[in-house]
Design a protein around this motif. Structure first.
Motif, PDB file in Angstrom:
ATOM      1  N   CYS A  13      19.945   8.775 -25.932  1.00  0.00           N
ATOM      2  CA  CYS A  13      20.865   7.644 -26.113  1.00  0.00           C
ATOM      3  C   CYS A  13      21.804   7.540 -24.918  1.00  0.00           C
ATOM      4  O   CYS A  13      22.292   8.546 -24.409  1.00  0.00           O
ATOM      5  CB  CYS A  13      21.667   7.844 -27.404  1.00  0.00           C
ATOM      6  SG  CYS A  13      22.916   6.584 -27.648  1.00  0.00           S
ATOM      7  N   CYS A  16      27.233   7.870 -25.909  1.00  0.00           N
ATOM      8  CA  CYS A  16      28.249   8.927 -25.771  1.00  0.00           C
ATOM      9  C   CYS A  16      27.673  10.264 -25.313  1.00  0.00           C
ATOM     10  O   CYS A  16      26.465  10.444 -25.211  1.00  0.00           O
ATOM     11  CB  CYS A  16      29.039   9.073 -27.065  1.00  0.00           C
ATOM     12  SG  CYS A  16      28.260  10.104 -28.304  1.00  0.00           S
ATOM     13  N   CYS A  20      22.041  12.238 -28.108  1.00  0.00           N
ATOM     14  CA  CYS A  20      21.009  12.250 -29.151  1.00  0.00           C
ATOM     15  C   CYS A  20      19.644  11.873 -28.579  1.00  0.00           C
ATOM     16  O   CYS A  20      19.527  10.952 -27.767  1.00  0.00           O
ATOM     17  CB  CYS A  20      21.374  11.259 -30.257  1.00  0.00           C
ATOM     18  SG  CYS A  20      22.880  11.715 -31.124  1.00  0.00           S
ATOM     19  N   ILE A 185      27.402  11.666 -34.381  1.00  0.00           N
ATOM     20  CA  ILE A 185      26.348  12.572 -34.854  1.00  0.00           C
ATOM     21  C   ILE A 185      26.818  14.027 -34.795  1.00  0.00           C
ATOM     22  O   ILE A 185      26.510  14.838 -35.680  1.00  0.00           O
ATOM     23  CB  ILE A 185      25.050  12.356 -34.037  1.00  0.00           C
ATOM     24  CG1 ILE A 185      24.528  10.934 -34.305  1.00  0.00           C
ATOM     25  CG2 ILE A 185      23.994  13.402 -34.360  1.00  0.00           C
ATOM     26  CD1 ILE A 185      24.302  10.587 -35.783  1.00  0.00           C
TER      27      ILE A 185
HETATM   28 FE1  SF4 Z   1      24.245   7.718 -29.170  1.00  0.00          FE
HETATM   29 FE2  SF4 Z   1      24.253   9.934 -30.632  1.00  0.00          FE
HETATM   30 FE3  SF4 Z   1      26.448   9.189 -29.327  1.00  0.00          FE
HETATM   31 FE4  SF4 Z   1      25.622   7.798 -31.421  1.00  0.00          FE
HETATM   32  S1  SF4 Z   1      26.328   9.928 -31.431  1.00  0.00           S
HETATM   33  S2  SF4 Z   1      26.330   6.953 -29.461  1.00  0.00           S
HETATM   34  S3  SF4 Z   1      23.389   7.957 -31.238  1.00  0.00           S
HETATM   35  S4  SF4 Z   1      24.517   9.801 -28.391  1.00  0.00           S
END
Ligand code: SF4
Length: 705
Positions: A13, A16, A20, A185
């Motif tokens: 991803c 952030c 993930c 997450i």
């Molecule tokens: Fe992406 Fe995981 Fe962050 Fe959500 S928590 S923005 S899915 S990296």
């Protein structure tokens, strides 16, 4: 597994720093779908609202920059040009400015969303070949105070823990962070751990009762800016309770005596009054931490984005050090990175004050090592200008040209009017981005269309030092090119040798060799292994040993004497002072479903529906005193500008302070929603990170609902 009907790719991803893992599928019509990777060690199949909607962002090219555009003069419009003409112009202008004013008259401002290879190349280009250290990143705005906190206490910028420590900890201290919304997450893993182990203690320190407080055993709703005093008071209680780890302190640290003297200078009563937290709450936090078998501290912008950011980091890390909670399962000081590749940028030395692989820019031997590796005569000893200093340099004329890559400084930088003014004064502005909604474009002399996530290959490193490979699964639209390709072509136009790369695997292989014999050694790593293995955590010496989950298990730190440093600051307070004219303290931050300046998340209806418009959180007493009711439009004014947003009245915010989200800018919202009209340019003196959490403002009723 790929079939002729459907192709399958692994990626990470791009929002952030949690990092993930994703499985991306492309059907025979080219339609993209995605899901969380069930085998990924970070998210185990889970995704948050932002991650699970990434396919909509990728599918919508309507806002994409498709061709290079150039202005033939400041008053001329942007016109489409060929790549060759665009890069010829860029190299001609950079050469001429450097010849006339010296290398420090040019600067690059990049992003924690750049891939590691891109970060590596732009640093090689600037520090090695353009001969300036004026290369900084928007990561300066989120975690440079944490970088300095780690360097000062542990000897290097090294996050010691692994996400696996979440399930092994029995006490969490979340300070200046709202991971429930900003690192969802990772927070889900903490929630699950707490659900399964109700005895696990969670302490949250935040002037706002955020979503992360919903499962906290203790919410320390401190007054803004008083974090360091609170941490020292907790340290005092831990000492008085007899819960320090004397053996660890004696054998593996320096500075405890000075720390003890420091914490004893402020009584609990004084600390309680300053922080607005009761003595009982301070003692309870200390007993949770002191009685924990494995204590994990987590923090992010609330501490880092402060004029006292480094001191706050030190005082929090001290709590881990005096209790021996580092280098063992479930324990450690854990700075959450905001951006997906803030960590990768730090590894390659992607800041004005760093050199690759945790080498020190001030150290002549380190400069020589890197210069020799790149085959250049030297690296300049002049410290580079940091993010806000670059824009000040444009304003005062000492910097003539800026190249902005993958960031939107007109919305994200503090004191937005100053940034606007700086860009107007710049002789030459290059904006390299994916989106025509980047608010910096109207000030650009040259606009370069870049490939986005999924349209290029590369690597990123998440908050726990985990390196992952990102596959390309889509062609960039129009003539957009990967950022690395643009940098390589520019370097060739400049006639620099050392940029003869055929692909990203070769760039990464070169960087891996530069890590050899450093504490982040990944010299045994390559793309094939990463693609096959999925992810690894640095350091990674060889394929037999694999990566490293946890640092400092031998209790040997990266300081010259291998001992961790327990440091105190002397309690400065360098914040703006509230006045009768501006009596409220403004803090800014994120909301759950938007990312940075909304150039991507703002395209997704589902995400916009969570919170559709900018707002001001204000305490009921402060609202009542101003005749403001829920939903009214309020005028928020400060020392540097104004904002008009809707009022959201809530007792979840401390009386005397207000909150505005940082996402909205000029185009997607309007000028008057931009939180950074109000923020200032005060910097932490050590990390040079700006303060987004403490600006004095006034609120007045503008229009009733
Ligand atoms: Fe992406 Fe995981 Fe962050 Fe959500 S928590 S923005 S899915 S990296």
């Amino acid at each position: 597994m790929s079939t002729q009907e459907e192709l399958s790719y692994k990626s990470t991803c791009s929002y952030c720093g949690v990092g993930c893992g994703l499985i991306v599928k492309k059907d025979k019509k080219g339609q993209i779908s995605l899901k969380g990777d069930p085998d990924h060690p970070v998210n185990k199949g889970m995704l948050c609202s932002k991650g699970m909607n990434l396919n909509y962002v990728v599918a919508d090219d309507s806002d994409r920059l498709l061709q290079p555009q150039m202005r033939w003069g400041k008053s001329h419009p942007l016109e489409k040009v060929e790549w060759d003409i665009a890069l010829e112009r860029a190299s001609a202008v950079f050469k001429s400015i450097i010849a006339k004013h010296g290398p420090d008259a040019v600067a690059f401002y990049v992003s924690g969303q750049c891939l590691t290879e891109e970060y590596y190349l732009v640093n090689k280009l600037t520090k090695g070949f353009l001969k300036t250290n004026n290369i900084d990143t928007n990561s300066r705005l989120c975690m440079s105070s944490a970088v300095m906190g780690y360097i000062k206490t542990l000897g290097e910028d090294s996050v010691p823990i692994s996400y696996e420590d979440i399930e092994l900890a029995d006490c969490f201290f979340v300070a200046g962070a709202n991971p429930a919304w900003c690192h969802p997450i990772l927070w889900r893993r903490i929630e699950q751990h707490k659900e399964e182990n109700p005895e696990v203690k969670i302490i949250v320190a935040d002037p706002r009762a955020t979503q992360s407080c919903s499962i906290a055993d203790l919410h320390l709703q401190l007054n803004p800016g008083t974090d360091e005093i609170l941490f020292l008071a907790i340290g005092r209680c831990i000492i008085e309770q007899g819960d320090i780890d004397l053996s660890f302190i004696k054998n593996h640290t320096d500075g405890f005596d000075a720390y003890r003297d420091q914490v004893m200078t402020t009584t609990l009563k004084e600390a309680s009054e300053i922080c607005g937290v009761s003595i009982e709450e301070i003692k309870l936090a200390a007993s949770y931490i002191g009685n924990a078998k494995a204590f994990l501290s987590l923090w992010t912008m609330g501490l880092n984005q402060s004029a006292d950011g480094v001191n706050k980091n030190l005082a929090l890390i001290d709590l881990n050090l005096i209790t021996g909670n580092i280098g063992k399962p479930g324990a450690g000081p854990f700075s959450l990175t905001g951006q997906p590749n803030a960590m990768g940028g730090r590894e390659v030395g992607g800041m004005a004050t760093l050199l690759a692989c945790h080498r020190n820019l001030n150290n002549p031997e380190h400069r020589k090592e890197v210069a020799d590796f790149w085959g250049v005569d030297k690296i300049s000893p002049n410290p580079g200008k940091t993010a806000t200093q670059i824009f000040e340099g444009l304003e005062d004329g000492s910097i003539k040209a800026i190249w902005v890559i993958c960031t939107n400084p007109l919305v994200s930088m503090p004191e937005a009017r100053k940034v606007e003014n700086a860009l107007k004064k710049a002789r030459f502005v290059v904006v390299q981005d994916i989106s025509n909604k980047n608010e910096t474009i109207p000030y650009a002399d040259l606009v370069l269309p870049a490939a986005g996530w999924g349209e290029k290959e590369g690597t990123m490193t998440n908050s726990e030092r985990r390196i992952s490979h990102l596959s390309q699964f889509k062609s960039p639209p129009g003539e957009a090119l990967p950022d690395a390709e643009i940098l390589i072509q520019f370097a060739k136009k400049m006639k620099f040798s050392g940029f003869e790369f055929n692909n990203m695997a070769e760039v990464y292989a070169e960087y891996c060799q530069l890590t050899k014999n450093t504490n982040i050694d990944i010299s045994g790593l390559d793309y094939d292994y990463l693609k096959h293995q999925g992810t690894v955590q640095w350091p990674f010496l060889n394929k037999t040993q694999g990566g490293t989950k946890r640092l400092f298990t031998d209790r040997k730190f990266y300081t010259p004497n291998n001992r961790a440093q327990i440091l105190t600051s002397g309690l400065k307070n360098s914040y703006e002072k509230a006045t009768p004219e501006f009596p409220l303290i403004l803090t800014t931050g994120r909301i759950r479903d938007q990312w940075h300046t909304m150039t991507r998340t703002g395209k997704v209806n589902k995400l916009n529906s969570h919170i559709p418009s900018p707002f001001l959180e204000i305490h009921p007493d402060d609202a009542k005193a101003r005749g403001v009711k829920e939903g009214d439009t309020v005028l928020v004014s400060g020392l540097r500008g104004e904002v008009r947003v809707h009022a959201q009245i809530t007792d979840k915010i401390k009386k005397g302070m207000v909150f505005i989200p940082m996402h909205w800018g000029k185009i997607l919202g309007n000028d008057f929603a931009r939180a950074n009209n109000l923020t200032g340019n005060s910097l932490d003196p050590v990390s040079k990170q700006p303060d987004f959490k403490y600006s004095v403002v006034q609120v007045a009723l503008y229009k009733t609902v």
